[in-house]
Structures are given as C-alpha cells and as structure tokens.
Enzyme design. Structure first.
Site, PDB file in Angstrom:
ATOM      1  N   SER B  38       0.817  -1.212   0.000  1.00 10.11           N
ATOM      2  CA  SER B  38       0.000   0.000   0.000  1.00 10.11           C
ATOM      3  C   SER B  38       0.848   1.258   0.000  1.00 10.11           C
ATOM      4  O   SER B  38       0.346   2.342  -0.273  1.00 10.11           O
ATOM      5  CB  SER B  38      -0.934   0.010   1.221  1.00 10.11           C
ATOM      6  OG  SER B  38      -0.161   0.056   2.408  1.00 10.11           O
ATOM      7  N   LYS B  91       0.948   4.529   6.939  1.00 12.06           N
ATOM      8  CA  LYS B  91       0.382   5.342   5.876  1.00 12.06           C
ATOM      9  C   LYS B  91       0.946   6.758   5.992  1.00 12.06           C
ATOM     10  O   LYS B  91       1.580   7.117   6.979  1.00 12.06           O
ATOM     11  CB  LYS B  91      -1.149   5.406   5.965  1.00 12.06           C
ATOM     12  CG  LYS B  91      -1.859   4.063   5.805  1.00 12.06           C
ATOM     13  CD  LYS B  91      -1.856   3.585   4.357  1.00 12.06           C
ATOM     14  CE  LYS B  91      -2.526   2.234   4.219  1.00 12.06           C
ATOM     15  NZ  LYS B  91      -1.715   1.113   4.724  1.00 12.06           N
TER      16      LYS B  91
END
Lengths: 174, 174
Positions: B38, B91
């Site tokens: 990701s 993230k």
C-alpha cells in the site's frame, strides 16, 4: 573505592529503578487521580465528608488487559479521548463490538474494533453519546480498585444496563 | 565467588538489558517490517531485483514525536487500525485537524484530534478513504528511515498533495 565510584554506582541504581518503574507503570499497573464528577457516585461522589471534598479519588489502573483486549460489559476503562489525544477519560463500557446500544433518539450499532462508553453520572458526562464509539486502540487500561480516600477503598465492580444493550453474543471475546 | 552468584549476576544483567531495550523501543525508536504494497514505491516496491522480492522492507519508527504530537503534512506514521486494535498500519498523513480533504465523491472536514491518512499506492491501499479520519491517539510512531534492503537505505521524505488538501493554517501545531 573512591567517591566517583560510589556516585556512579548510585546513579546506575537510580537509573535502573527509574526504568523499571516506568516499565511497570506502562505494562502492569499505575495509580491515577480521577477528575470530574462524570463517574459519580463510583468515583468522586462529592458528599459532605471531609475527604471527599478535599481531594480527587485515586484509582488503580491495570494494563494487563491490553495483552488480550478481553473487556466485558460494565468494565471501567481509561482511554485517550478521540477528539483530543492529550486527554484521558475514565468511563464504563456499555457496548462492545457488534452490540446495538439504545440512546434517547437512536439505536447505534457498535462497529468492529470499537466500544461504547458512558459515565455513571449520566447527567454530567461527556462520553460516547457525544463523541460516538471509541476505537479500542485508544484504551489505555482498566480500573480495578479505588485506593483513595480510605473509607471507599475497594474493588470497582461491573455494572451492566441490560435493558439498553442488545449483545450479539454472551461471551465477550474478540 | 560461587556459581549461584555468577548465575544471579548474569540474570540481573539480562533482566536489566531486557527492560532497557523495551523502554528504548517504546519511548525512542524501533525497527519494524512493512507488509503489503500500500506504500509502494516508498516501501516494498516489488521490482524484479532479488532483495526486493525476497523480503519486506525494514523501517525505523521514531517515538519521540509522541511527546508533542507535532505532525506535518506528508509524514509517514504508524498507527493502530481504528477497526482492529490488534493491527498496525503504515500510511502517509494527507490531512491534519481542521483541513478539508478532497476524495473522489466528497470533501471531508478533518475534526479536532484526528488526521487523514492515505497510502502512496492509491490503487491498493486501505486507508482513510475506507475507515475515515484516524484519531491521533492511535498513532504509535513516525517512520524516518528505510533500513533494509541495503540499496534503498535512506531517509523517508515528506510528500504533500497540495491540490487536494485545504489547510486551515500553514503551521501544523496543535
């Protein structure tokens, strides 16, 4: 053994004690004051007795529950506020993941990984009725005992509100 | 000095080293593997090189940022998932409290005490576009360096998406 050696030995011992205290406080249990009346009469009932009006309650917060995150309905937990990471709140778990909790206007479904908390003093408590379900990752510990004032020393019991919560399972494991 | 004394001395030293390592890892910095794609190409770009396909990236996560919680747009953070407290995600911060962040269908206001995170690999990232703003109390650290594989060792830079975010202030203090 000269003086520098004694000083160094004392410094080492102080440092070791400090680190061990920090680790115990983070991993096992710590003692914290409870501020405010949102959990009255469980904490800070503010009766007319001398002790109650002079100082806040001190409670024992155990951190072992963070190994498995196995909480039950009615547990009193300490958590970081979702709206202000600098603050910590003490409230009681009313709903666990998968539950449906009834508020005045609505029935709320508690999503996975969250819980619904409310203060025992419903009239004066800022809790999930205002800021919604709390992610379990924000939980910092569970309150097990009142340690101060002396006349209210004892365990903190679970209190459930069966008539407002519909659980998806009887076992509270996740 | 008999054998029991030597054993006790070794045990004390191992215990002290263990406690100090735990404290350093919690308070200062730790090294963690990054799983998934990701954050590609920043982490785990999965090129055809041998080292990339064999193992996950290892990154340095610093915990000093948790003293003041002064994050900036573009910081890469580690946080507990709001939906599953057992998982941690890596993230990048796209929005800070008070910002307005543009998604495909909507413009979202980031409430106080929360941030908006997205993975660098937009097509394959489960982030705030799915689970909404993340309470800052769930942040566990900030990624500063890539430590493995050797040919990609270096600092992790901030990357901002100015065209999608409207900030309420230029200074990121709160």
């Amino acid at each position: 053994m000269g003086t520098p050696s004694i000083l160094w030995s004392i410094t080492k011992k102080c440092f070791t004690v400090g680190v061990i205290t920090l680790t115990v406080s983070d991993l096992f249990a710590s003692i914290v004051p409870v501020r405010g009346a949102s959990m009255s009469p469980t904490f800070n009932p503010k009766t007319n007795s001398l002790f109650d009006s002079l100082s806040d309650d001190r409670v024992l917060v155990e951190k072992l529950c963070l190994r498995n995150y196995k909480f039950s309905h009615g547990d009193v937990i300490v958590f970081s506020s979702p709206n202000n990471h600098k603050e910590k709140h003490v409230k009681r778990i009313v709903g666990l993941p998968g539950d449906w909790v009834g508020t005045i206007y609505d029935v709320v479904h508690i999503p996975e990984g969250h819980c619904w908390v409310e203060g025992d003093n419903s009239a004066s408590s800022l809790d999930s009725r205002s800021f919604g379900p709390v992610p379990l990752g924000l939980v910092k510990g569970r309150v097990t005992h009142v340690l101060w004032p002396p006349h209210r020393v004892g365990t903190v019991d679970r209190k459930t509100s069966q008539n407002r919560v519909s659980s998806s399972s009887s076992a509270s494991k996740f």
